[in-house]
Write an enzyme that holds these catalytic residues in place. Structure first.
Site, mmCIF file in Angstrom:
data_model
loop_
_atom_site.group_PDB
_atom_site.id
_atom_site.type_symbol
_atom_site.label_atom_id
_atom_site.label_comp_id
_atom_site.label_asym_id
_atom_site.label_seq_id
_atom_site.Cartn_x
_atom_site.Cartn_y
_atom_site.Cartn_z
ATOM 1 N N ASP B 314 0.547 -1.201 0.138
ATOM 2 C CA ASP B 314 -0.159 -0.431 0.008
ATOM 3 C C ASP B 314 0.670 1.280 0.078
ATOM 4 O O ASP B 314 0.529 2.272 0.403
ATOM 5 C CB ASP B 314 -0.609 -0.155 1.371
ATOM 6 C CG ASP B 314 -2.322 -1.030 1.460
ATOM 7 O OD1 ASP B 314 -2.681 -1.048 -0.295
ATOM 8 O OD2 ASP B 314 -3.208 -0.582 2.018
ATOM 9 N N ASP B 458 -10.333 -8.512 11.936
ATOM 10 C CA ASP B 458 -9.931 -9.907 11.715
ATOM 11 C C ASP B 458 -11.043 -10.890 12.293
ATOM 12 O O ASP B 458 -11.642 -11.521 11.659
ATOM 13 C CB ASP B 458 -8.102 -10.173 12.181
ATOM 14 C CG ASP B 458 -8.026 -9.372 13.374
ATOM 15 O OD1 ASP B 458 -9.352 -8.803 13.576
ATOM 16 O OD2 ASP B 458 -6.284 -8.986 13.897
#
Lengths: 293, 865
Positions: B314, B458
């Protein structure tokens, strides 16, 4: 008495050095071990500090006295060994022939001692002596160096020596000496060779190529007497330790009578173990290159 | 006589006259009493026993001072009267002289011993054997299989409910309450060391009973309704206590029976193994951190055509794309950075097609065996969507670093990865932790990829998959390792994110509501989320005693004796039980310290997230930095300093009340003083953590103890011991006679699986037997081999910390006290240096007393050379 034969598959693979260091390691582990030289070149004694002018040896025992203990030497550090004895090169064939006939009776007083080990330096060219060892040894370690000559030698070994050793009811193992992981060729050859041999047909202990070994030879001592911290001492210690467990595994006995009788078929499990060894090579029966996958 | 003269001359070379005389006297005393000369055949251990130095380890015989005589006398008395010979096998051979000298002592000791022998041989074994047999019989749960029928279960449940309701609500006077609780307590202590599940269940039941009884009593009888202010404070405390009780009970349920899942075998036919995509997301981490991860991921043992590693950057850095190209790893970037890590992963998910997805944080170096150990379960359970492995850290986290407890005490994460996830697994509720896990593509795509609604993407993703009826698995074998957060502030930052994310999920997708989850999963998820709401309750507990000490407000409206009788067992039982269930993974009282440090910081974000769950953005945890010198992070500990100040004021008020207050308040004051002292200790610990220890090495060295081989430039091969390694260099312990110096080049041989590889190193330091090496970079293939020989060894992280020592709450408490004192010393150094001598005086005093006290003789390992 357990008998371990050591034979170089290619000349110069370091069989004699292995015998000397191996016997010393076994002795240091507390297993009384005698190194016996059956190679007419008579080099083994030099590893233990024998004088170049000393001509006594197993081939030199005269007919009358014929006591093996007369030629049983002990190095300064207490390692026992029996040299081959000096024989002029032209007389080698005769000396080998005679010795092969008398060897069993000569070695009788030593072989009848239980819980002892004898490591024998076997010469590829001294056929009758070599065959004697094949018949009497518990294990034959066939020493190979990972180098270009090794591959053809391995094929020859599997076609020839290995068949003889197996036929004589002795375990036949390939052992790698002078392994040099820092050299690409050596490492790659080793990988190739190891991939070609089944796991139970190779000795799991690898001996490193170590400058300490020739240096120790130059000063006529085993490496352990000269440089305690050398890696080759660890290697041979590991080999000694492995030997004990290997000899104690199924089908072997330290009983002297069996080792002497020669006809080891009499002993019940030997047959089975030899067949097992044979079976470990894919396509061993019929085809010529047993050890090669 | 000439011998003595010779010795005298020798001694005089080194010492003064008096000293020499003393030395020779000692020498002869040693010969006389311990008789060392004739025992040449003894082994080294026995030889040590013939030396005075063995029996008096704390006395330096080369430099005796008058106090040493006190030491010697004390040690002799202690050795004779208290030290059991059986503790120090084999028995010491006594010389005749000593026999005569110690005859009267031996008579006394002998009688004592006889009585003890009778007790040891006849009385004690009989009763302890009986007790043990009963407990063992009781504790072996398999014995109750015949009870496991529906009717029995219903009947038992009804009977138990009645009994429990009775136990909880039965009002008692103080003495019967005391008797009942002592009985419970005794039972808990009795079964504590029985290594059976039943014993643990019994302890849990007792703890829940006692705590519930306490809470029932608190709710029904102790609220002060008379004074409005008191009522308010009283209810505040009660809320915090209800919260604590909820967490306690949910925690017991969660970890009552850890599954301890084993590895599932993969089929022998490699062609049936599925294809795996490995995602390594990165944002701003330097390449030297990410590089080993990528190389190790590529070097995992898995069929080459079925393993695809992707670098998800990124940060859009050229350096990364160049590197990826060089080693042939697809490099994936995207135009925007929406949803941070989750968005990054989802973007890659669309561009790839492997059956399974493995995610490693960019600093988590996987072991070569990662896939072979984790993938098996997917092939056994078609509904399995996730296999998670622990996050292991090879660098110390701020707690470990600042409290110097690395690899000796369980760290903060160990409770979660060692016990809680394993406990969750029993309920099919182990959840995704963002890294070191394998996900199945189908289910992941079904829930719309990695969740983006919260900052803990997550856990939320796992929750969504569980709702759809998929299973999860947890394999408690560390198969990847990374860097821990490097500073306390970064650590707190990370925990704030977790806490906020969990609070967000609790609001947006509450596990207690909605479809698809079973009761166990709801409990586990709820506990994981509620746990992070502990900020407010913990601060309340810290402040509660001040309500009485400062404001004179009775927030627990009951006589002090009743409070003690109800609260104390509740606390003791929960400590005992927690020590039994989680002692191996987190020591008692340490947890309090960990949580106290975080409490203040997670208080605000969790509260905000509870009310406005959509606020806030993802922050990246900083890793791999340096800390050039030890400094104190005052910014972080500011809130705790204020709390400490308040507590100290409260404490002073307490003392004042003790002297001036009415006599019937003594007990209440005392109780509150104990409480505030405890809080002060924990707060001291929290302050001590903020002292950031220095960290000078850029690459963390992993201490090991492994034989290796190395070859010098002259082709001499030596055996050595690998002492530590990093991705940059290594430390070797080499034979002392080895001729190697700084600047030499050597090659170290290490095993990469079955084959031995050679790694070229330059020697950067040599200190005695220790050799410092720096790896000379070679090619990618060698680097991978190096990783597989070090960080990526299948067993690289196994046996990381000795775990065979049972945890004892009292000794843990001692450790926490010591840390607390350290915190106060640090504070004194900063704010009131005038107080430092006081600390030094006490420390010095304690050291002095320790040096006088008898010391256990120990066999010292001698190092040759």
């Amino acid at each position: 008495m357990n008998i371990i034969g050591v034979e170089s598959v290619v000349g110069g693979s370091g069989g004699t050095s292995v015998v000397a260091e191996y016997a010393a390691a076994l002795n240091d582990m507390g297993l009384r071990t005698i190194a016996l030289d059956l190679n007419p070149e008579n080099q083994l004694g030099l590893h233990f500090g024998l004088s170049l002018s000393e001509s006594a040896g197993v081939s030199q025992i005269d007919q009358a006295s014929s006591n093996i203990l007369d030629v049983l030497f002990e190095s300064v550090d207490g390692y026992p060994f029996i040299p081959f004895g000096y024989v002029p090169e032209v007389e080698w064939p005769v000396a080998i022939e005679t010795l092969a006939e008398r060897l069993s009776s000569l070695l009788k007083p030593i072989l009848s001692t239980p819980d002892r080990v004898m490591v024998i330096d076997v010469s590829r060219s001294a056929f009758p002596l070599r065959d004697w060892v094949y018949r009497h040894a518990d294990v034959m370690l066939n020493v190979i160096q990972p180098e270009p000559r090794a591959m053809p030698a391995l094929i020859r070994y599997s076609e020839h020596q290995r068949r003889l050793q197996v036929a004589a009811n002795c375990r036949s193992l390939v052992m790698f000496n002078a392994v040099a992981p820092h050299l690409d060729l050596s490492r790659d050859t080793l990988e190739l060779l190891r991939s070609q041999i089944t796991a139970d047909a190779q000795c799991p202990i690898l001996i490193h190529r170590d400058q300490h070994i020739p240096e120790a030879f130059a000063s006529q001592k085993p490496v352990r007497s000269l440089t305690a911290s050398a890696q080759s001492n660890r290697d041979f210690d590991a080999l000694a330790l492995w030997t004990v467990s290997y000899l104690n595994s199924d089908g072997f006995s330290a009983d002297a009578e069996d080792a002497l009788s020669g006809a080891k078929g009499s002993f019940p499990t030997a047959e089975g173990s030899s067949q097992k060894a044979e079976g470990s090579f894919p396509g061993a029966e019929g085809s010529n290159n047993g050890a090669i996958k | 006589m000439s011998l003595i003269r010779q010795q005298w001359v020798e001694q005089r070379r080194a010492y003064t006259r008096v000293h020499s005389a003393l030395q020779i006297a000692l020498l002869y005393l040693e010969v006389l009493i311990l008789n060392p000369g004739e025992n040449k055949h003894l082994n080294r251990q026995q030889k040590q026993r013939t030396s005075l130095r063995f029996w008096f380890p704390h006395v330096n015989f080369n430099r005796l001072n008058p106090l040493d005589f006190v030491r010697i006398v004390l040690q002799v008395l202690w050795l004779i009267f208290f030290q059991q010979e059986s503790d120090m096998e084999p028995k010491k051979r006594k010389s005749p002289t000593k026999t005569v000298l110690t005859f009267p002592l031996r008579v006394i000791k002998g009688t004592n011993k006889k009585v003890r022998a009778v007790f040891n041989q006849h009385i004690q074994p009989r009763y302890s054997g009986l007790a043990l047999k009963t407990i063992m019989g009781f504790g072996e749960v398999t014995h109750y299989a015949w009870l496991n029928t529906a009717t029995f279960r219903i009947l038992l449940t009804i009977a138990a409910s009645v009994l429990v309701a009775f136990t909880i609500s039965l009002p008692m006077d103080s003495s019967s309450q005391a008797v009942m609780l002592l009985l419970f307590w005794g039972t808990a202590l009795w079964v504590r060391d029985v290594n059976k599940r039943g014993a643990l269940l019994l302890m849990v039941v007792l703890s829940v009973l006692v705590s519930t009884r306490y809470l029932y009593w608190r709710v029904t009888q102790t609220i002060n309704w008379d004074v409005p202010a008191d009522t308010f404070l009283s209810l505040l405390l009660l809320t915090a206590e209800i919260y604590a009780w909820t967490i306690l009970v949910l925690g017991y349920v969660q970890t009552i029976w850890p599954l301890e899942r084993k590895v599932a075998r993969l089929p022998d036919d490699i062609s049936t193994w599925p294809s795996v995509d490995v995602f390594i997301p990165t944002y701003n981490e330097p390449l030297h951190v990410v590089r080993p991860t990528i190389l190790a991921a590529l070097a995992m043992d898995w069929p080459e055509d079925k393993l695809n590693v992707y670098l998800l950057d990124d940060g859009k850095r050229d350096e990364f794309s160049d590197f990826a190209e060089k080693i042939g790893v697809p490099y994936i970037t995207r135009v925007d950075n929406s949803h941070a890590k989750a968005g990054n992963l989802n973007h890659a998910l669309k561009k790839t097609s492997g059956d399974y997805i493995t995610i490693f944080d960019c600093d988590h170096i996987p072991t070569r065996s990662f896939l072979q150990l984790t993938m098996g379960w997917f092939l056994h359970d078609p509904k399995l969507a996730l296999v998670q492995t622990p996050h292991h850290f090879f660098s110390p986290d701020p707690f470990e670093k600042n409290l110097t407890m690395f690899r000796s005490k369980p760290n903060e994460g160990e409770l979660f990865y060692g016990l809680i996830q394993d406990g969750n697994d029993m309920w099919n509720a182990s959840f995704f932790c963002g890294s070191c896990a394998v996900l199945k593509r189908g289910p992941l795509e079904e829930v719309g990829g990695i969740a983006v609604e919260t900052v803990t993407e997550d856990a939320h993703t796992a929750l969504k998959m569980h709702r759809l009826g998929y299973n999860s698995a947890y394999l408690n074998i560390p198969q990847a390792a990374g860097l821990a957060t490097e500073s306390l502030s970064a650590h707190i930052g990370q925990r704030i994110r977790w806490a906020r994310g969990m609070a967000q999920i609790f609001r947006l997708d509450n596990p207690l509501r909605g479809k698809g989850l079973n009761l166990g999963q709801r409990i586990c998820y709820a506990n994981a989320m509620l746990y992070f709401l502990n900020g407010i309750p913990r601060i309340i507990f810290m402040m509660a005693p001040l309500a009485f000490l400062l404001l004179h407000s009775y927030i627990v409206f009951a006589p002090a004796i009743m409070i003690a009788l109800y609260a104390l067992p509740h606390i003791v039982h929960s400590y005992l039980t927690n020590s039994r269930t989680q002692g191996q993974y987190r020591h008692s009282f340490w947890a309090e310290m960990y949580e106290t440090v975080l409490a203040w910081y997670i208080l605000r974000p969790t509260t905000v997230a509870l009310f406005f769950p959509k606020l806030g953005k993802f922050n990246v945890t900083a890793k791999g930095g340096l800390n050039e010198k030890t400094h104190y992070d005052w910014e972080v500990s500011k809130p705790y300093l204020i709390l400490v100040l308040l507590c100290v004021i409260g404490f002073s008020f307490g003392i004042w009340r003790l002297f001036t207050g009415p006599t019937d308040e003594y007990l209440t004051v005392a109780l509150n003083l104990i409480w505030v002292t405890y809080n002060l200790i924990i707060l001291g610990g929290a302050v001590a953590v903020a002292e950031e220890a220095k960290q000078v090495r850029a690459a963390h060295r992993i201490a090991v103890n492994r034989p290796v081989t190395f070859i010098t430039a002259s082709e001499h091969v030596f055996s050595a011991e690998l002492v530590d390694y990093s991705d940059q260099g290594a430390g070797l312990r080499i034979p002392h006679d080895c001729q190697i110096e700084r600047g030499d080049i050597i090659r170290v041989f290490m095993f990469d699986g079955g084959s031995e590889r050679s790694f070229e190193c330059s020697v950067v330091s040599r200190r005695g037997e220790l050799l410092g090496l720096r790896f000379i970079p070679a090619n990618i293939e060698t680097d991978q081999a190096l990783l597989r020989a070090t960080f990526s060894r299948a067993d690289a992280w196994v046996g990381w910390r000795p775990v065979d020592v049972a945890e004892r709450p009292l000794s843990s408490f001692q450790e926490v006290i010591a840390i607390g004192i350290r915190g106060y010393k640090r504070m004194a150094m900063q704010f009131a240096p005038i107080l430092l001598p006081v600390f030094e005086f006490f420390e010095g005093g304690w050291r002095f007393i320790r040096s006088i006290l008898p010391t256990m003789p120990v066999h010292k390992e001698e190092h040759n050379g």
